[in-house]
Design a protein around this motif. Structure first.
Motif, PDB file in Angstrom:
ATOM      1  N   LYS A 200      44.119   2.427  14.783  1.00 16.35           N
ATOM      2  CA  LYS A 200      43.040   1.447  14.669  1.00 16.35           C
ATOM      3  C   LYS A 200      42.392   1.461  13.290  1.00 16.35           C
ATOM      4  N   GLY A 201      42.885   2.308  12.391  1.00 14.69           N
ATOM      5  CA  GLY A 201      42.341   2.350  11.045  1.00 14.69           C
ATOM      6  C   GLY A 201      40.988   3.032  11.001  1.00 14.69           C
ATOM      7  N   GLY A 202      40.424   3.099   9.823  1.00 12.11           N
ATOM      8  CA  GLY A 202      39.138   3.748   9.649  1.00 12.11           C
ATOM      9  C   GLY A 202      38.836   3.966   8.194  1.00 12.11           C
ATOM     10  N   SER A 203      37.813   4.794   7.917  1.00 15.59           N
ATOM     11  CA  SER A 203      37.364   5.047   6.545  1.00 15.59           C
ATOM     12  C   SER A 203      37.088   3.729   5.831  1.00 15.59           C
ATOM     13  N   ILE A 204      36.354   2.874   6.500  1.00 11.64           N
ATOM     14  CA  ILE A 204      35.993   1.571   5.952  1.00 11.64           C
ATOM     15  C   ILE A 204      34.556   1.662   5.458  1.00 11.64           C
ATOM     16  N   TRP A 205      34.380   1.350   4.187  1.00  8.45           N
ATOM     17  CA  TRP A 205      33.110   1.597   3.516  1.00  8.45           C
ATOM     18  C   TRP A 205      32.606   0.373   2.770  1.00  8.45           C
ATOM     19  N   LEU A 206      31.331   0.382   2.454  1.00 15.15           N
ATOM     20  CA  LEU A 206      30.785  -0.371   1.339  1.00 15.15           C
ATOM     21  C   LEU A 206      30.950   0.530   0.122  1.00 15.15           C
ATOM     22  N   HIS A 207      31.531   0.018  -0.959  1.00 14.15           N
ATOM     23  CA  HIS A 207      31.699   0.846  -2.147  1.00 14.15           C
ATOM     24  C   HIS A 207      31.689  -0.023  -3.398  1.00 14.15           C
ATOM     25  N   MET A 208      31.848   0.595  -4.546  1.00 13.13           N
ATOM     26  CA  MET A 208      31.738  -0.119  -5.813  1.00 13.13           C
ATOM     27  C   MET A 208      32.957  -0.999  -6.072  1.00 13.13           C
ATOM     28  N   ASP A 209      32.677  -2.141  -6.680  1.00 18.60           N
ATOM     29  CA  ASP A 209      33.692  -3.178  -6.875  1.00 18.60           C
ATOM     30  C   ASP A 209      34.578  -2.888  -8.083  1.00 18.60           C
ATOM     31  N   HIS A 210      35.880  -3.230  -7.959  1.00 13.91           N
ATOM     32  CA  HIS A 210      36.801  -3.101  -9.089  1.00 13.91           C
ATOM     33  C   HIS A 210      37.355  -4.451  -9.533  1.00 13.91           C
ATOM     34  N   GLY A 211      36.809  -5.535  -8.992  1.00 11.30           N
ATOM     35  CA  GLY A 211      37.181  -6.856  -9.454  1.00 11.30           C
ATOM     36  C   GLY A 211      38.245  -7.556  -8.637  1.00 11.30           C
TER      37      GLY A 211
END
Length: 250
Positions: A200-211
């Motif tokens: 089911k996946g995981g480790s889904i975050w809000l994080h810093m953008d790389h474009g």
């Protein structure tokens, strides 16, 4: 040493045992295929239509239909809304709404990205799509020192993106906020346990953008991440409502 779900570049010695766990998380939060180097701050890049829309005294979170609105906990007074441009698009607008009394104010807006292949209502490991839904926001962390986060913050070098990735990705995980999808609340964002199973996946975050698009996460500017970290308050029961526009309105 406890190394959570973030992928590391090490492949030998004692780190080899941890590498399998590390591979798990960064596959979810951003691939090694790089992407554009252009960064978008977002505050000055609000779409014209949204900039003209009413931003205070809102009776409900805009463009969110009954299905998802009903999943926002009654106690939540902070909502991060992620408006995906389309089911298969990578661009998103991220807005923070704060509740005052019985109405909502939009306090900040940023431009960012979601999964490389867009969105899904049935996320699975490796599909490169961000999950549609309402999720609590309980924990934060990153490579950098705590900027004054109200959420519990775990600083660890284990968040570091491997340097064999494109250079534009190296700072993706300087700051992260865990999206509570298939994870154990109250643990570091890189804790690898997935209650619903690995598939089911995981480790889904809000994080810093790389474009460019991620592998399932939502990304925004460094200044945006710093603002969210300093603003999201466990006492206000923050959640994220995220998805493409059509699914959000359903």
């Amino acid at each position: 040493m406890r190394i959570g779900g973030v992928k590391d570049a090490v492949r030998a010695g004692t780190a080899a045992a941890a590498c399998g766990v590390l591979l798990m998380s960064l596959a979810a939060c951003g691939g090694s295929d790089g992407g554009g180097n252009q960064k978008t701050d977002g505050v000055s890049a609000v779409r014209t239509g949204q900039a003209k829309a009413r931003t205070t005294g809102l009776k409900a979170i805009p463009e969110v239909g009954d299905r998802l609105r009903g999943q926002i906990p009654a106690a939540s007074r902070q909502v991060v809304a992620v408006y995906g441009e389309g089911r298969n698009a990578t661009g998103s607008t991220i807005a923070l709404y704060t509740k005052h009394g019985s109405t909502w104010d939009r306090t900040r807006v940023w431009q960012g990205h979601n999964g490389k292949k867009g969105w899904t209502t049935d996320h699975h490991e490796g599909d490169n799509r961000s999950p549609v839904g309402v999720f609590t926001l309980s924990d934060a962390g990153g490579v950098l020192a705590d900027p004054g986060a109200k959420l519990p913050y775990t600083r660890s070098a284990s968040f570091q993106a491997p340097h064999y990735w494109s250079k534009s990705h190296w700072h993706d995980f300087d700051y992260v906020i865990a999206i509570d999808y298939n994870r154990v609340k109250g643990t570091s964002p890189n804790e690898p346990t997935r209650p619903e199973g690995q598939s089911k996946g995981g480790s889904i975050w809000l994080h810093m953008d790389h474009g460019s698009g991620t592998s399932a996460c939502v990304s925004l500017s460094k200044s945006g991440m710093e603002y969210l970290l300093r603003t999201l308050d466990p006492a206000q029961h923050p959640v994220v409502v995220m998805g493409d526009k059509a699914d959000l309105k359903a």
